[in-house]
Design a protein around this motif. Structure first.
Motif, PDB file in Angstrom:
ATOM      1  N   ARG A  83       0.800  -1.388  -0.068  1.00 33.01           N
ATOM      2  CA  ARG A  83       0.108   0.058  -0.004  1.00 33.01           C
ATOM      3  C   ARG A  83       0.869   1.224   0.037  1.00 33.01           C
ATOM      4  N   ALA A  84       1.831   1.098   0.668  1.00 30.46           N
ATOM      5  CA  ALA A  84       2.727   2.488   0.873  1.00 30.46           C
ATOM      6  C   ALA A  84       3.292   2.484  -0.462  1.00 30.46           C
ATOM      7  N   ALA A  85       3.782   1.718  -1.099  1.00 30.27           N
ATOM      8  CA  ALA A  85       4.563   1.789  -2.356  1.00 30.27           C
ATOM      9  C   ALA A  85       3.640   2.198  -3.662  1.00 30.27           C
ATOM     10  N   SER A  86       2.375   1.993  -3.381  1.00 31.39           N
ATOM     11  CA  SER A  86       1.087   2.505  -4.382  1.00 31.39           C
ATOM     12  C   SER A  86       1.228   3.875  -4.154  1.00 31.39           C
ATOM     13  N   GLU A  87       1.421   4.547  -2.981  1.00 32.74           N
ATOM     14  CA  GLU A  87       1.049   6.066  -2.592  1.00 32.74           C
ATOM     15  C   GLU A  87       2.166   6.640  -2.472  1.00 32.74           C
ATOM     16  N   ALA A  88       3.423   6.151  -2.212  1.00 33.72           N
ATOM     17  CA  ALA A  88       4.661   7.059  -1.857  1.00 33.72           C
ATOM     18  C   ALA A  88       5.542   7.125  -2.856  1.00 33.72           C
ATOM     19  N   ASP A  89       6.558   8.100  -2.633  1.00 33.81           N
ATOM     20  CA  ASP A  89       7.800   8.159  -3.592  1.00 33.81           C
ATOM     21  C   ASP A  89       8.982   7.580  -2.580  1.00 33.81           C
ATOM     22  N   VAL A  90       8.752   7.523  -1.395  1.00 39.92           N
ATOM     23  CA  VAL A  90       9.866   6.977  -0.516  1.00 39.92           C
ATOM     24  C   VAL A  90       9.314   6.286   0.709  1.00 39.92           C
ATOM     25  N   ILE A  91       9.995   5.044   0.876  1.00 37.43           N
ATOM     26  CA  ILE A  91       9.407   4.340   2.078  1.00 37.43           C
ATOM     27  C   ILE A  91      10.872   4.043   2.803  1.00 37.43           C
ATOM     28  N   LEU A  92      10.777   4.619   4.109  1.00 38.76           N
ATOM     29  CA  LEU A  92      11.862   4.398   4.940  1.00 38.76           C
ATOM     30  C   LEU A  92      11.403   3.492   6.005  1.00 38.76           C
ATOM     31  N   ILE A  93      12.176   2.390   6.573  1.00 36.45           N
ATOM     32  CA  ILE A  93      11.980   1.544   7.356  1.00 36.45           C
ATOM     33  C   ILE A  93      12.919   1.510   8.648  1.00 36.45           C
ATOM     34  N   GLU A  94      12.911   1.964   9.986  1.00 32.51           N
ATOM     35  CA  GLU A  94      13.748   2.152  10.790  1.00 32.51           C
ATOM     36  C   GLU A  94      13.849   0.785  11.549  1.00 32.51           C
ATOM     37  N   GLY A  95      15.188   0.227  11.531  1.00 33.19           N
ATOM     38  CA  GLY A  95      15.286  -1.047  12.020  1.00 33.19           C
ATOM     39  C   GLY A  95      15.345  -0.933  13.504  1.00 33.19           C
ATOM     40  N   VAL A  96      15.456  -2.270  14.270  1.00 35.56           N
ATOM     41  CA  VAL A  96      15.619  -2.283  15.674  1.00 35.56           C
ATOM     42  C   VAL A  96      16.602  -2.735  16.253  1.00 35.56           C
ATOM     43  N   MET A  97      17.423  -2.378  17.309  1.00 33.37           N
ATOM     44  CA  MET A  97      18.878  -2.677  17.775  1.00 33.37           C
ATOM     45  C   MET A  97      19.622  -2.785  16.809  1.00 33.37           C
ATOM     46  N   GLY A  98      20.778  -3.506  16.486  1.00 33.55           N
ATOM     47  CA  GLY A  98      21.686  -3.840  15.518  1.00 33.55           C
ATOM     48  C   GLY A  98      20.997  -4.512  14.545  1.00 33.55           C
ATOM     49  N   LEU A  99      21.728  -4.505  13.197  1.00 31.91           N
ATOM     50  CA  LEU A  99      21.111  -4.997  12.165  1.00 31.91           C
ATOM     51  C   LEU A  99      20.770  -6.647  12.199  1.00 31.91           C
ATOM     52  N   TYR A 100      21.619  -7.403  12.898  1.00 29.89           N
ATOM     53  CA  TYR A 100      21.576  -8.804  13.043  1.00 29.89           C
ATOM     54  C   TYR A 100      20.918  -9.258  14.407  1.00 29.89           C
ATOM     55  N   ASP A 101      20.686  -8.338  15.007  1.00 31.59           N
ATOM     56  CA  ASP A 101      20.172  -8.707  16.606  1.00 31.59           C
ATOM     57  C   ASP A 101      18.608  -9.295  16.417  1.00 31.59           C
ATOM     58  N   GLY A 102      18.090  -9.994  17.195  1.00 27.06           N
ATOM     59  CA  GLY A 102      16.834 -10.358  17.483  1.00 27.06           C
ATOM     60  C   GLY A 102      16.506 -11.502  16.586  1.00 27.06           C
ATOM     61  N   THR A 103      15.284 -12.274  16.986  1.00 20.78           N
ATOM     62  CA  THR A 103      14.736 -13.283  16.261  1.00 20.78           C
ATOM     63  C   THR A 103      13.169 -13.047  15.911  1.00 20.78           C
ATOM     64  N   PRO A 104      12.769 -12.441  15.021  1.00 19.54           N
ATOM     65  CA  PRO A 104      13.674 -12.381  13.646  1.00 19.54           C
ATOM     66  C   PRO A 104      14.173 -10.638  13.864  1.00 19.54           C
ATOM     67  N   SER A 105      15.306 -10.629  12.877  1.00 18.94           N
ATOM     68  CA  SER A 105      15.979  -9.452  12.971  1.00 18.94           C
ATOM     69  C   SER A 105      15.889  -8.441  11.844  1.00 18.94           C
ATOM     70  N   SER A 106      16.394  -7.224  11.921  1.00 16.23           N
ATOM     71  CA  SER A 106      16.214  -6.339  10.745  1.00 16.23           C
ATOM     72  C   SER A 106      16.756  -6.708   9.559  1.00 16.23           C
ATOM     73  N   ALA A 107      17.592  -7.578   9.611  1.00 12.08           N
ATOM     74  CA  ALA A 107      18.255  -8.009   8.466  1.00 12.08           C
ATOM     75  C   ALA A 107      17.146  -9.214   7.677  1.00 12.08           C
ATOM     76  N   ASP A 108      16.673 -10.153   8.730  1.00 12.37           N
ATOM     77  CA  ASP A 108      15.601 -10.856   8.277  1.00 12.37           C
ATOM     78  C   ASP A 108      14.661 -10.274   7.406  1.00 12.37           C
ATOM     79  N   LEU A 109      13.912  -8.951   8.047  1.00  7.10           N
ATOM     80  CA  LEU A 109      13.050  -8.220   7.606  1.00  7.10           C
ATOM     81  C   LEU A 109      13.273  -7.859   6.159  1.00  7.10           C
ATOM     82  N   ALA A 110      14.673  -7.103   5.891  1.00  9.46           N
ATOM     83  CA  ALA A 110      15.048  -6.663   4.681  1.00  9.46           C
ATOM     84  C   ALA A 110      15.234  -7.599   3.595  1.00  9.46           C
ATOM     85  N   ARG A 111      15.611  -8.813   3.874  1.00 16.50           N
ATOM     86  CA  ARG A 111      15.906 -10.009   3.178  1.00 16.50           C
ATOM     87  C   ARG A 111      14.490 -10.434   2.532  1.00 16.50           C
TER      88      ARG A 111
END
Length: 435
Positions: A83-111
């Motif tokens: 929905r955001a991509a259909s409406e916006a020019d830019v999508i910013l996702i702020e990660g949580v903790m460090g890139l590979y921290d947590g299960t799931p991690s921000s890296a998991d989300l990006a991939r």
């Protein structure tokens, strides 16, 4: 000058090596800068968080929702991105903790969604080593790397050293050392309404962000398949839900409010801090989390809100109290200075602030309707001879998590529920049905 991408929306996930590197500051600065250039900006926050989204909403001028592969779910997260991509020019996702921290991690989300990572590096005490850090962040996973934003840069010479060390990665932007930054307290950032001249501060951060427009324009456009819309069961049709909402009870997921409305509920806000009673004609009362520990004197001085909760509880009206709400419905609350403030007295216990973190992480509560997912994050503990009706389970270990307490029509816990993860369970809590 950054212009809309000719092929569609640009999306990046803003991450770092750890907390405290400036992810929120950089995301807010970038969102404000791009919004001032008349680009449509949509911002998301990875993982469970109430405070950063409110600050990012102020920066971007648009609503901010959470993304998470477990709590929110991959399908729901993908739907929001589509929905955001259909409406916006830019999508910013702020990660949580460090890139590979947590299960799931921000890296998991990006991939999972093929979103490149924009690494925020605190360059205040490094120069060429920034290259080694950035390469490590990219290659460890690996993840696709959009580039680097160097935070707390001393000057143009310092920035040039960082840029030369990045090898094949662009230095997308630099943010100089700041004389003023977004203020924090024990649960994270200070709420926006408490920050004097916040918009001036956000504008100052945006002014200081030195964005490489050509490098930004070179980022690839993203696309997400639009999923089949999901209909919400009308389980709360015609019901009125009274929701405490003010500086003491400010931790609400926008998605939770959307979920209640999607099930047919009408929401009525009231402010315990202003000593407003819960509306008498409401069918249920929800006290979400927040900072009651900062407002003990004002809350304890209010008779109307406390009396209204006692009457509702005595009449068997469903009351849901989570985290800060739990603190408010106990007999009393002991703040960090040792002051013992009387509260609503629906649960025969007291809560006490402590300097040590009491709980942090994703949790799930198994109900008769399915697993209601959410998280816990608090610095207080509950004291009292009361028996839990059940417990949430920690994710991913499955270990026992937050206790869930029942007293008549009251359900109270430190557990923060994400209602869309199981709307049927959320509705049951507010209908007074077995869960």
């Amino acid at each position: 000058m950054v212009a809309p991408h000719p092929a569609g929306a640009v999306a990046v996930l803003v991450s770092a090596t750890a907390s405290g590197q400036g992810k929120t500051t950089v995301t807010a600065a970038l969102a404000r800068l791009l919004a001032r250039r008349d680009l449509a900006v949509r911002v998301f926050k990875a993982g469970p968080d109430f405070i950063d989204p409110v600050m990012l909403e102020r920066a971007a001028g648009s609503a901010v929702y959470n993304l998470d592969l477990w709590m929110v779910g991959a399908d729901a997260s993908r739907a929001m991105l589509a929905r955001a991509a259909s409406e916006a020019d830019v999508i910013l996702i702020e990660g949580v903790m460090g890139l590979y921290d947590g299960t799931p991690s921000s890296a998991d989300l990006a991939r999972a969604f093929d979103v490149p990572v924009l690494a925020v590096l605190d360059a205040s005490a490094m120069a060429q080593t920034a290259g080694a850090v950035a390469l490590g962040l990219r290659d460890y996973g690996p993840v696709a790397m959009a580039g680097v934003i160097a935070n707390r840069v001393a000057g143009s010479g310092h920035a040039a050293m960082v840029a030369s060390a990045l090898r094949d990665m662009p230095l997308l932007a630099c943010l100089p050392r700041q004389t003023a930054s977004l203020p924090e307290r024990h649960l994270g950032l200070v709420l926006p309404d408490e920050v004097d001249a916040l918009d001036a501060l956000l504008d100052s951060l945006a002014d200081g962000l030195q964005l490489d427009d050509a490098a930004w324009q070179a980022l690839p456009a993203v696309s997400f398949p639009m999923p089949t819309p999901q209909t919400m069961p009308p389980l709360l049709q015609g019901k009125q839900i009274a929701v405490a909402r003010d500086a003491a009870f400010a931790f609400l997921y926008r998605a939770n409010l959307d979920c209640l409305r999607g099930m047919g509920a009408a929401i009525r806000y009231f402010s315990p801090l202003a000593d407003e009673p819960a509306p008498e004609d409401a069918d249920a009362i929800w006290l979400p989390g927040g900072y009651p520990e900062l407002h003990g004197a004002a809350l304890s001085a209010g008779a109307a809100w406390r009396t209204s909760l006692r009457r509702a509880h005595a009449a068997g009206k469903p009351v849901l109290a989570e985290c800060g709400g739990l603190m408010a419905i106990c007999d009393s609350l002991v703040d960090k200075d040792g002051n013992d403030w009387p509260m609503a007295g629906l649960l025969p216990a007291r809560t006490r602030m402590q300097p040590r973190l009491a709980a942090l992480g994703l949790q799930g509560w198994e109900s008769a309707h399915g697993q209601l997912r959410g998280h816990a994050f608090h610095y207080s503990r509950l004291e009292g001879d009361i028996v839990a009706a059940g417990h949430a389970g920690k994710h991913p270990s499955g270990d026992s998590g937050e206790a869930v307490y029942r007293a008549g029509s009251l359900t109270a816990s430190y557990f923060h529920a994400y209602f869309p993860s199981c709307p049927e369970a959320a509705a049951a809590l507010l209908l007074g049905e077995p869960t």
